[in-house]
Design an enzyme around this catalytic site. Structure first.
Site, PDB file in Angstrom:
ATOM      1  N   TYR A  32     -23.934  41.580 -16.653  1.00  0.00           N
ATOM      2  CA  TYR A  32     -23.653  42.457 -17.737  1.00  0.00           C
ATOM      3  C   TYR A  32     -22.756  42.361 -18.342  1.00  0.00           C
ATOM      4  CZ  TYR A  32     -26.106  46.167 -15.307  1.00  0.00           C
ATOM      5  OH  TYR A  32     -26.651  46.585 -14.753  1.00  0.00           O
ATOM      6  N   HIS A  53     -28.537  50.521 -22.070  1.00  0.00           N
ATOM      7  CA  HIS A  53     -27.088  51.399 -22.398  1.00  0.00           C
ATOM      8  C   HIS A  53     -27.265  51.618 -24.126  1.00  0.00           C
ATOM      9  CE1 HIS A  53     -26.102  50.009 -18.527  1.00  0.00           C
ATOM     10  NE2 HIS A  53     -26.830  51.265 -17.746  1.00  0.00           N
ATOM     11  N   ASN A  55     -21.150  50.924 -16.635  1.00  0.00           N
ATOM     12  CA  ASN A  55     -22.022  52.377 -17.652  1.00  0.00           C
ATOM     13  C   ASN A  55     -22.333  53.128 -17.484  1.00  0.00           C
ATOM     14  OD1 ASN A  55     -22.817  50.012 -14.937  1.00  0.00           O
ATOM     15  ND2 ASN A  55     -25.141  50.875 -14.921  1.00  0.00           N
TER      16      ASN A  55
HETATM   17  C1  LIG Z   1     -33.669  53.333 -16.377  1.00  0.00           C
HETATM   18  C2  LIG Z   1     -32.781  53.419 -16.934  1.00  0.00           C
HETATM   19  C3  LIG Z   1     -31.137  53.371 -15.868  1.00  0.00           C
HETATM   20  C4  LIG Z   1     -29.994  53.622 -16.160  1.00  0.00           C
HETATM   21  N1  LIG Z   1     -28.926  53.179 -15.779  1.00  0.00           N
HETATM   22  C5  LIG Z   1     -27.920  54.539 -15.921  1.00  0.00           C
HETATM   23  C6  LIG Z   1     -26.282  53.795 -14.855  1.00  0.00           C
HETATM   24  O1  LIG Z   1     -27.089  53.458 -13.634  1.00  0.00           O
HETATM   25  N2  LIG Z   1     -25.842  54.723 -14.745  1.00  0.00           N
HETATM   26  C7  LIG Z   1     -25.076  54.746 -15.968  1.00  0.00           C
HETATM   27  O2  LIG Z   1     -24.394  55.706 -16.583  1.00  0.00           O
HETATM   28  N3  LIG Z   1     -25.850  54.875 -17.354  1.00  0.00           N
HETATM   29  C8  LIG Z   1     -27.560  54.389 -16.682  1.00  0.00           C
HETATM   30  N4  LIG Z   1     -28.250  55.242 -17.613  1.00  0.00           N
HETATM   31  C9  LIG Z   1     -27.955  55.024 -19.235  1.00  0.00           C
HETATM   32  C10 LIG Z   1     -28.085  56.602 -19.016  1.00  0.00           C
HETATM   33  O3  LIG Z   1     -28.945  57.339 -18.866  1.00  0.00           O
HETATM   34  C11 LIG Z   1     -27.890  57.072 -20.966  1.00  0.00           C
HETATM   35  O4  LIG Z   1     -26.959  56.494 -21.760  1.00  0.00           O
HETATM   36  C12 LIG Z   1     -27.711  58.371 -21.287  1.00  0.00           C
HETATM   37  O5  LIG Z   1     -28.387  59.198 -20.206  1.00  0.00           O
HETATM   38  C13 LIG Z   1     -27.385  59.478 -22.794  1.00  0.00           C
HETATM   39  O6  LIG Z   1     -27.373  60.014 -22.747  1.00  0.00           O
HETATM   40  P1  LIG Z   1     -27.654  61.084 -23.894  1.00  0.00           P
HETATM   41  O7  LIG Z   1     -27.538  62.379 -23.879  1.00  0.00           O
HETATM   42  O8  LIG Z   1     -27.273  60.383 -25.110  1.00  0.00           O
HETATM   43  O9  LIG Z   1     -29.404  60.900 -24.402  1.00  0.00           O
HETATM   44  P2  LIG Z   1     -30.890  61.314 -23.048  1.00  0.00           P
HETATM   45  O10 LIG Z   1     -29.762  61.229 -21.621  1.00  0.00           O
HETATM   46  O11 LIG Z   1     -31.792  60.194 -23.500  1.00  0.00           O
HETATM   47  O12 LIG Z   1     -31.334  62.638 -23.163  1.00  0.00           O
HETATM   48  C14 LIG Z   1     -32.169  63.007 -24.034  1.00  0.00           C
HETATM   49  C15 LIG Z   1     -33.155  64.317 -23.830  1.00  0.00           C
HETATM   50  O13 LIG Z   1     -33.482  64.789 -25.507  1.00  0.00           O
HETATM   51  C16 LIG Z   1     -34.905  64.862 -24.768  1.00  0.00           C
HETATM   52  N5  LIG Z   1     -35.083  64.970 -26.325  1.00  0.00           N
HETATM   53  C17 LIG Z   1     -35.540  63.491 -27.370  1.00  0.00           C
HETATM   54  N6  LIG Z   1     -35.794  63.963 -28.328  1.00  0.00           N
HETATM   55  C18 LIG Z   1     -36.032  65.732 -28.173  1.00  0.00           C
HETATM   56  C19 LIG Z   1     -36.898  66.076 -29.176  1.00  0.00           C
HETATM   57  N7  LIG Z   1     -36.793  65.326 -30.738  1.00  0.00           N
HETATM   58  N8  LIG Z   1     -37.368  67.279 -29.266  1.00  0.00           N
HETATM   59  C20 LIG Z   1     -36.402  67.934 -28.156  1.00  0.00           C
HETATM   60  N9  LIG Z   1     -35.523  67.224 -27.159  1.00  0.00           N
HETATM   61  C21 LIG Z   1     -35.764  66.191 -27.617  1.00  0.00           C
HETATM   62  C22 LIG Z   1     -35.169  63.487 -24.101  1.00  0.00           C
HETATM   63  O14 LIG Z   1     -36.253  64.452 -23.643  1.00  0.00           O
HETATM   64  C23 LIG Z   1     -33.640  63.734 -23.263  1.00  0.00           C
HETATM   65  O15 LIG Z   1     -33.716  65.328 -22.120  1.00  0.00           O
HETATM   66  C24 LIG Z   1     -30.172  53.995 -17.312  1.00  0.00           C
HETATM   67  C25 LIG Z   1     -31.037  54.564 -18.393  1.00  0.00           C
HETATM   68  C26 LIG Z   1     -32.091  54.266 -18.048  1.00  0.00           C
HETATM   69  C27 LIG Z   1     -33.320  54.341 -18.975  1.00  0.00           C
END
Ligand SMILES: Cc1cc2nc3c(=O)[nH]c(=O)nc-3n(C[C@H](O)[C@H](O)[C@H](O)COP(=O)(O)OP(=O)(O)OC[C@H]3O[C@@H](n4cnc5c(N)ncnc54)[C@H](O)[C@@H]3O)c2cc1C
Ligand SMILES: *[C@@H]1O[C@H](CO)[C@@H](O)[C@H](O)[C@H]1NC(C)=O
Ligand SMILES: *[C@@H]1O[C@H](CO)[C@@H](O)[C@H](O)[C@H]1NC(C)=O
Ligand SMILES: *[C@@H]1O[C@H](CO)[C@@H](O)[C@H](O)[C@H]1NC(C)=O
Ligand SMILES: *[C@@H]1O[C@H](CO)[C@@H](O)[C@H](O)[C@H]1NC(C)=O
Ligand SMILES: *[C@@H]1O[C@H](CO)[C@@H](O)[C@H](O)[C@H]1NC(C)=O
Ligand SMILES: *[C@@H]1O[C@H](CO)[C@@H](O)[C@H](O)[C@H]1NC(C)=O
Ligand SMILES: *[C@@H]1O[C@H](CO)[C@@H](O)[C@H](O)[C@H]1NC(C)=O
Ligand SMILES: *[C@@H]1O[C@H](CO)[C@@H](O)[C@H](O)[C@H]1NC(C)=O
Length: 773
Positions: A627, A707, A750
């Site tokens: 990456y 990410h 990550n």
């Molecule tokens: C397949 C995958 C593998 C990954 N692997 C890694 C890793 O190994 N290490 C790492 O550091 N990062 C990893 N990441 C990235 C990391 O998971 C994300 O950066 C992180 O989860 C982002 O957090 P967030 O709070 O921004 O949003 P999210 O984790 O996306 O959470 C958003 C939440 O809001 C909810 N939501 C969304 N819209 C609405 C709405 N309109 N009304 C009510 N609820 C809603 C969703 O259901 C979800 O629960 C990975 C991501 C993916 C997809």
């Protein structure tokens, strides 16, 4: 973790976004179908089934149609809600005829011929100057290998794939073709799709048509349940989204005594939260897919992966915990540069140490997640070290020295706890739930904030039993925090009349969403969705005789190695206490533009996709994903389409050619000392291709690392940023964002560790900001 940008489907019913099929009559042939027209490509998909007999065997066939504008070069239709492990129909026009096939896929690669179902093209099919229309009978089509089937008496999801690139051999039904250019899902109530005129349809006669109707376009509203109205309770803080950003915010706000509501669109994940999605071998112990670290790779091979958001075209978790319930849990404490002004942070953010310490106190990292303290399946670590030790790398405990990221090599670190997935759900959420001033609502979708100009008064949910219209209000001086993720939070802003005008106009064109917009005089123009970044990542696949590829993780869900399963169930130790990554490394690079960029490597047994002319032993494969992280300059854009699906609009990978040059150099460096490791062979790319050719041919969506950051970037001016240094949305009084979308540029590793430190800091600033509840 790098994965292809292909999804699976499902929660649909009742969601304001999810597309749901309804009944329509095709005026061309008079057949009544249940289906829909996708508003983006204007392709109509319809299905109709024979009546269900009162007794005896259920029908195993149906009639379907695909009516596509001529720009649709091929269309795929999955009879279950995912590309993998489901019967797939593929069709395209050729010389006035429709060419068709049934296919199947077990990996995210070209689906192959699948025998058993019988397709018959029916007479009302046609090709003219503007459209092609395929009306077909599909026999032996209601169940297929692997146990999948159409539930004839209930609801489920189906998926479509669209391409504007023609297949390679149009006359050949088994032609190869490139990955679809778009895809989507919709829900269908199969119980309402049985038609008494089915037999006459087979003879080309529409029978007795019911009153004519047109196919529904776009997201449709479903009938709202009736029931007692719940009196809406006002809150000090409403946090939208139960991912890491939302959970940490809700915990700290409730700790400060505020009356807090956390709203999550999905449902339970780990067993602790009420989740019940057990693997066959973990059911007795009530351990879900989301609890067992070693089930991580099975997230990507499930035939019904209901946990992915079906209205986001890249991987995103729609369940409690968000991304942290489905991710690889690679967990890096942030570096100083991750919060530097050079990275785009306001200067008030650069002292991240106290907040990172708060995070570490709640959620320490481990690079030996097995409860017996031992490391398992370390062969890929050992081989990668053999490769890199000759390049000046240092073997370190990575999180002991976060700022040391040049020529650093170590064991992968995770936020697993006691051999299980931990993360914010098993830490911060626990303390929040114990407080009486904290409330949690799940299966509740927030479409928009309710506002009067710059003052937010509440959030609009899809639960119309609340207060009659689903609005949850704020207390006086109350605040809303959006934590719906890098795609979810921008969409809520667009639907609240905040963002670029092209996005808001898509909302205006959608009848259901438009009625919740404020008057256009109150629209707030901010660069929502601009400035996004994601790490471009490229996989190198190798073999070495010492590697145990663990059957490429294919058996972990249904037939794990018995001793490993037993060890995990007895002691939470062994292979299943860890996810697939085993080693990580970083190296700094200068470049022609004077900037320093960091390359990260992640090493794991197994491989997501192999393209090789070399013979190889599949038991010995491992992958190094490279990456590009801190210092990367490329930016893209995310937004919505006419179906209100959230998606990348401009790809962020390699927009700046210097980023590509540096990543190519990093790939070449990794393999430079290959000759010094006996029996190490690179199979993808193979000897037929140079690294340059390989990168040039790489399918751009496959560079996605999931990410995403920056879509609501923090900054000092509303012309270049969406939130200010207190994470408050510019030109609003009381709307905040705390999730990955505010991060101004990619961190060194990550992102979720760095994001959780950012959430600690954001919530402290929000609490300190005058004017709140
Ligand atoms: C397949 C995958 C593998 C990954 N692997 C890694 C890793 O190994 N290490 C790492 O550091 N990062 C990893 N990441 C990235 C990391 O998971 C994300 O950066 C992180 O989860 C982002 O957090 P967030 O709070 O921004 O949003 P999210 O984790 O996306 O959470 C958003 C939440 O809001 C909810 N939501 C969304 N819209 C609405 C709405 N309109 N009304 C009510 N609820 C809603 C969703 O259901 C979800 O629960 C990975 C991501 C993916 C997809
Ligand atoms: C609201 O949307 C969520 C997420 O899509 C869904 O699970 C829930 O059933 C919907 N609720 C209603 C009342 O429609
Ligand atoms: C129906 O299709 C399956 C494959 O899905 C095949 O195994 C089976 O033989 C077919 N049945 C008939 C009667 O053709
Ligand atoms: C072309 O085919 C489409 C789909 O069947 C139909 O709606 C349209 O009317 C046809 N156009 C003409 C000019 O016949
Ligand atoms: C909106 O706010 C203005 C003051 O900014 C106020 O005069 C008006 O009454 C408010 N409208 C509603 C519907 O609350
Ligand atoms: C579980 O741990 C105990 C104590 O270390 C050990 O004796 C036992 O063999 C382990 N069980 C399995 C199945 O590995
Ligand atoms: C697969 O590898 C061959 C050379 O071995 C190459 O010609 C081809 O372009 C590769 N395909 C992809 C998609 O990279
Ligand atoms: C492939 O690798 C496995 C595991 O190392 C080994 O047992 C097997 O003999 C190898 N097969 C061949 C054909 O070399
Ligand atoms: C490399 O493979 C050869 C046979 O192909 C074998 O004799 C040799 O022992 C192997 N070396 C190592 C270090 O595994």
């Amino acid at each position: 973790m790098l994965r292809r940008a292909l999804l699976a489907l499902l929660p649909l019913v009742g969601s304001a976004f999810a597309q749901t099929a309804s009944s329509y009559v095709d005026s061309g042939n008079g057949f009544q179908f249940v289906g829909l027209t996708d508003p983006v490509h204007q392709v109509t998909y319809g299905l109709t089934f024979p009546p269900l007999p009162a007794s005896g065997p259920a029908p195993t066939e149906f009639i379907g149609e695909i009516v596509a504008p001529i720009a649709s070069k091929w269309i795929g239709f999955a009879l279950g809600g995912a590309m993998l492990q489901n019967l797939l129909l593929v069709a395209w026009p050729n010389n006035g005829q429709i060419v068709t096939s049934t296919r199947f896929a077990t990996t995210y690669a070209l689906p192959t011929e699948y025998d058993g179902p019988v397709l018959t093209t029916l007479p009302s099919s046609s090709v003219n100057a503007t459209h092609w229309k395929w009306v077909y009978r599909c026999q032996n089509c209601t169940s297929w290998q692997g146990g999948g089937s159409i539930p004839l008496t209930s609801g489920a999801a189906v998926a479509w794939a669209y391409s504007d690139v023609a297949v390679d051999q149009p006359a050949n039904p088994q032609s190869t073709f490139s990955e679809h250019t778009d895809f989507g899902f919709f829900g269908i109530d199969f119980s309402s799709a049985h038609n008494a005129n089915y037999e006459s349809y087979l003879s080309g006669n529409g029978g007795t048509p019911p009153p004519t109707s047109v196919p529904p376009t776009g997201p449709s509203t479903t009938t709202q349940p009736t029931g007692p109205t719940i009196q809406p309770t006002p809150y000090d803080y409403i946090v939208v989204g139960g991912g890491p950003g939302g959970i940490i915010s809700a915990d700290r706000l409730s700790e400060a005594g505020k009356k807090v509501l956390l709203i999550e669109r999905g449902g339970p994940s780990t067993a602790e939260t009420g989740g019940t999605y057990y693997a066959p071998w973990t059911a007795d112990k009530k351990l879900t897919k989301f609890d067992v670290p070693g089930l991580f790779e099975s997230m990507f091979s499930d035939s019904n992966p209901w946990y992915w958001c079906k209205d986001i075209t890249v991987f995103a978790g729609c369940l409690l915990g968000g991304g942290t319930s489905i991710n690889g849990a690679l967990y890096w404490y942030p570096t100083t540069s991750d919060f530097s002004t050079a990275a785009g942070w306001p200067s008030s953010w650069t002292n991240h140490g106290p907040y990172t310490n708060k995070l570490k106190a709640r959620l320490p990292s481990t690079d030996h997640p097995s409860t017996d303290g031992k490391r398992y399946l370390t062969q890929a670590y050992d081989v990668a070290w053999q490769l890199l030790k000759n390049q000046g790398y240092n073997q370190i405990t990575i999180n002991d020295n976060p700022d040391f990221k040049d020529h650093a090599f170590g064991y992968s670190a995770f936020d697993f706890i006691d051999g299980k997935r931990g993360g914010p759900v098993a830490s911060y959420l626990r303390t929040a739930k114990a407080r009486s001033n904290f409330a949690y609502m799940d299966y509740t979708l927030v479409s928009n904030v309710v506002r009067n100009g710059s003052q937010i008064t509440g959030v609009q949910t899809n639960n119309t039993q609340i207060g009659g219209n689903g609005i949850i209000p704020l207390n006086p001086n109350g605040r809303v925090i959006l934590s719906a993720g890098s795609f979810g939070s921008p969409r809520i802003l667009f639907q609240s009349g905040i963002g670029p005008s092209d996005m808001i106009s898509l909302v205006q064109q959608n009848a259901d969403a438009a009625k919740n917009l404020p008057p256009s005089s109150q629209f707030i123009n901010l660069p929502v969705g601009m400035n996004v970044q994601d790490n471009p990542s490229i996989n190198l696949v190798f073999t070495h005789p010492s590697i145990d590829a663990y059957e490429n993780w294919a058996n972990v869900w249904s037939s794990p190695r018995p001793a490993d399963a037993q060890q995990y169930l007895s002691n939470f130790s062994g292979v299943f206490a860890g996810a697939s990554p085993k080693a990580n490394f970083w190296r700094a690079y200068g470049a022609s533009d004077g900037k320093t960029r960091y390359a990260q490597g992640t090493v794991r047994p197994g491989a997501a996709s192999i393209n090789t002319t070399l013979p190889y032993n599949a038991s010995n494969i491992f992958t190094i994903t490279m990456y590009l992280s801190t210092g990367i300059t490329s930016r893209g854009r995310v937004g919505i389409d006419a179906a209100l699906r959230a998606r990348p609009l401009v790809n962020p990978w390699f927009a700046d050619p210097v980023d590509k040059t540096v990543l190519v150099q990093a790939l070449k460096d990794v393999v430079a000392t290959m000759d010094q490791v006996p029996n190490l062979t690179m199979i993808t790319p193979d000897v037929q291709m140079t690294i340059d050719q390989y990168v040039n041919a790489y399918d751009p969506p496959s560079m996605n690392s999931n990410h995403w950051v920056g879509s609501n970037t923090i900054g000092t001016s509303p012309s270049t940023a969406v939130v200010d240094e207190n994470t408050k949305v510019f030109n609003t009084n009381n709307l905040f964002i705390v999730d990955a979308s505010i991060i101004p540029s990619l961190p060194t590793g990550n992102p979720h560790g760095m994001l959780m430190s950012a959430a600690e800091q954001a919530v402290a600033k929000i609490l300190a900001l005058a004017g709140g509840p």
